[in-house]
Design a protein around this motif. Structure first.
Motif, PDB file in Angstrom:
ATOM      1  N   LYS A 176       0.828  -1.208   0.000  1.00  0.00           N
ATOM      2  CA  LYS A 176       0.000   0.000   0.000  1.00  0.00           C
ATOM      3  C   LYS A 176       0.863   1.260   0.000  1.00  0.00           C
ATOM      4  CE  LYS A 176      -3.966  -2.123   2.364  1.00  0.00           C
ATOM      5  NZ  LYS A 176      -3.420  -3.486   2.378  1.00  0.00           N
ATOM      6  N   ILE A 177       1.914   1.251   0.817  1.00  0.00           N
ATOM      7  CA  ILE A 177       2.818   2.400   0.863  1.00  0.00           C
ATOM      8  C   ILE A 177       3.508   2.578  -0.486  1.00  0.00           C
ATOM      9  CG2 ILE A 177       4.944   3.299   1.905  1.00  0.00           C
ATOM     10  CD1 ILE A 177       4.097   1.967   4.516  1.00  0.00           C
ATOM     11  N   THR A 178       3.922   1.456  -1.076  1.00  0.00           N
ATOM     12  CA  THR A 178       4.592   1.511  -2.376  1.00  0.00           C
ATOM     13  C   THR A 178       3.680   2.114  -3.440  1.00  0.00           C
ATOM     14  OG1 THR A 178       5.960  -0.413  -1.840  1.00  0.00           O
ATOM     15  CG2 THR A 178       5.743   0.162  -4.163  1.00  0.00           C
ATOM     16  N   MET A 179       2.419   1.689  -3.480  1.00  0.00           N
ATOM     17  CA  MET A 179       1.486   2.206  -4.485  1.00  0.00           C
ATOM     18  C   MET A 179       1.244   3.696  -4.287  1.00  0.00           C
ATOM     19  SD  MET A 179       1.150  -0.315  -6.345  1.00  0.00           S
ATOM     20  CE  MET A 179       1.508  -2.057  -6.234  1.00  0.00           C
ATOM     21  N   PHE A 180       1.136   4.126  -3.033  1.00  0.00           N
ATOM     22  CA  PHE A 180       0.941   5.558  -2.763  1.00  0.00           C
ATOM     23  C   PHE A 180       2.134   6.369  -3.235  1.00  0.00           C
ATOM     24  CE2 PHE A 180       1.719   9.183   0.066  1.00  0.00           C
ATOM     25  CZ  PHE A 180       0.557   9.929  -0.158  1.00  0.00           C
ATOM     26  N   ILE A 181       3.338   5.873  -2.910  1.00  0.00           N
ATOM     27  CA  ILE A 181       4.561   6.574  -3.317  1.00  0.00           C
ATOM     28  C   ILE A 181       4.684   6.597  -4.835  1.00  0.00           C
ATOM     29  CG2 ILE A 181       7.084   6.450  -3.273  1.00  0.00           C
ATOM     30  CD1 ILE A 181       6.902   5.420  -0.434  1.00  0.00           C
ATOM     31  N   GLU A 182       4.298   5.494  -5.473  1.00  0.00           N
ATOM     32  CA  GLU A 182       4.380   5.426  -6.935  1.00  0.00           C
ATOM     33  C   GLU A 182       3.502   6.488  -7.593  1.00  0.00           C
ATOM     34  OE1 GLU A 182       6.055   2.682  -9.334  1.00  0.00           O
ATOM     35  OE2 GLU A 182       7.167   3.732  -7.779  1.00  0.00           O
ATOM     36  N   VAL A 183       2.282   6.655  -7.057  1.00  0.00           N
ATOM     37  CA  VAL A 183       1.358   7.629  -7.658  1.00  0.00           C
ATOM     38  C   VAL A 183       1.809   9.057  -7.386  1.00  0.00           C
ATOM     39  CG1 VAL A 183      -1.004   8.518  -7.608  1.00  0.00           C
ATOM     40  CG2 VAL A 183      -0.609   6.045  -7.597  1.00  0.00           C
ATOM     41  N   VAL A 184       2.052   9.366  -6.122  1.00  0.00           N
ATOM     42  CA  VAL A 184       2.372  10.745  -5.731  1.00  0.00           C
ATOM     43  C   VAL A 184       3.801  11.121  -6.111  1.00  0.00           C
ATOM     44  CG1 VAL A 184       2.563  12.332  -3.774  1.00  0.00           C
ATOM     45  CG2 VAL A 184       0.698  10.673  -3.853  1.00  0.00           C
ATOM     46  N   GLY A 185       4.722  10.181  -5.946  1.00  0.00           N
ATOM     47  CA  GLY A 185       6.124  10.509  -6.164  1.00  0.00           C
ATOM     48  C   GLY A 185       6.641  10.244  -7.555  1.00  0.00           C
ATOM     49  N   PHE A 186       5.896   9.445  -8.349  1.00  0.00           N
ATOM     50  CA  PHE A 186       6.394   9.118  -9.686  1.00  0.00           C
ATOM     51  C   PHE A 186       5.416   9.461 -10.810  1.00  0.00           C
ATOM     52  CE2 PHE A 186       6.533   5.772 -13.046  1.00  0.00           C
ATOM     53  CZ  PHE A 186       7.629   6.280 -13.728  1.00  0.00           C
TER      54      PHE A 186
END
Length: 351
Positions: free
Chosen positions: A183-193
């Motif tokens: 879940k953290i990875t998916m959030f970072i992927e959307v917001v950060g990438f």
């Protein structure tokens, strides 16, 4: 359940090559990143007379790179020795610094891209937005965002002790991947990438479209090619360093959380993940190229005669913030875009 059991038994993956790979790449990145970013930060802090909006973003990008570079000696020792003797706290700090650098770099590069877009496409309407105060506020927001994400992910980067060694930032259980890390990875992927990628591509395409307009060509003259090279360098660093890593990270999170239970896919993801991660870490060595191509003041601070010169042909009245051509001949030859900056309409040059 039987399929998952057979999958776990039959799918044996050896990714131990990553340790020597990480150690070698981190060693090179540490040396090059330390030299280039220390030099860049010295220029920004001590040699540049003016700190405009772009310089503020570039200074924060250099700080982000250096924070990561300072943790690399610990990672180098760990990967060559396959043992982490530095304690749990430093393991968390190391993991946070890595995530902060990767996603902080993407966000600060995006800030530079958006700033250049506003300066070229909306030179007058953006004057009230493109201020040093607003740039500082944006940078503070970026730091809060990336530190929050980095710290959240690094809460799970505890050291794992065995009879022979101690590991750091690896060996997470499938349960942790399923419940938290995915879940953290998916959030970072959307917001950060994903969002920064779309913003970079959109801003660059709009700048290119603006440069194709006849009126714009009349204004910037031969500087069109220089702005194009500036955009190419910026996008190349973003795409080469970050797109492969984030694409594989998305797949890696799916296989580690067993959302995808396929041995061939997992083997591919776990083989490519270390390679793309190493490519991503080299961004801190290439970011100074962004400074060089974006900032004329940065070039002058090194007393370099660059292949791409951003010669200023305007004398600027700081109180009115209106630029005037030095001579009509110089204007005809070349119109400057200062730091990828404002375009001046033709009406300003009429007597």
């Amino acid at each position: 359940m039987e399929n998952f059991t057979n999958y776990n038994i039959n799918c044996s993956i050896d990714d131990s090559f990553k340790y020597n790979l990480y150690g070698a790449v981190y060693s090179v990145v540490f040396i090059l990143g330390l030299i280039t970013n220390c030099a860049s930060l010295c220029v920004f802090c001590f040699r540049m007379k003016m700190h405009n909006e772009t310089a503020i973003y570039m200074t924060n990008l250099a700080v982000s790179d250096l924070l990561f570079v300072f943790t690399l000696p610990f990672k180098i020792f760990y990967n060559f020795n396959r043992h982490w003797p530095f304690g749990d706290t430093l393991c968390k700090i190391s993991g946070t610094a890595f995530l902060t650098n990767i996603y902080g770099s993407m966000l600060f590069l995006t800030c530079i891209s958006v700033d250049r877009f506003l300066a070229i496409v909306y030179p007058f309407r953006s004057r009230t937005i493109r201020t040093r105060r607003n740039s500082a506020i944006v940078c503070a927001g970026v730091w809060i965002l990336v530190l929050s994400g980095g710290i959240s992910a690094s809460l799970f980067s505890t050291t794992n002790k065995s009879t022979t060694s101690t590991t750091c930032f690896e060996g997470f259980s499938k349960n942790i991947w399923k419940t938290y890390l995915s879940k953290i990875t998916m959030f970072i992927e959307v917001v950060g990438f994903l969002i920064p990628l779309l913003l970079n591509l959109t801003c660059s395409s709009l700048v290119l479209r603006t440069l194709r307009k006849p009126a714009t060509l009349c204004q910037i003259g031969t500087n069109k090619e220089k702005v194009l090279k500036m955009i190419i360098v910026h996008i190349a660093i973003f795409v080469v360093c970050f797109v492969p890593y984030n694409s594989i990270l998305f797949l890696y999170a799916l296989v580690r959380s067993q959302a995808i239970a396929n041995c061939a896919v997992e083997r591919f993801a776990r083989t490519m993940y270390p390679i793309t991660l190493c490519i991503a870490t080299t961004n801190c060595c290439f970011d100074p190229f962004v400074y060089y191509f974006t900032s004329k003041s940065f070039q002058k601070s090194f007393n370099i005669n660059p292949l791409i010169k951003m010669d200023t042909l305007f004398k600027v009245d700081s109180s009115a913030k209106v630029a005037f051509p030095a001579t009509q001949e110089e204007l005809t030859e070349q119109i400057n875009i200062n730091n990828g900056g404002d375009l001046i309409p033709e009406s300003n040059f009429k007597d």
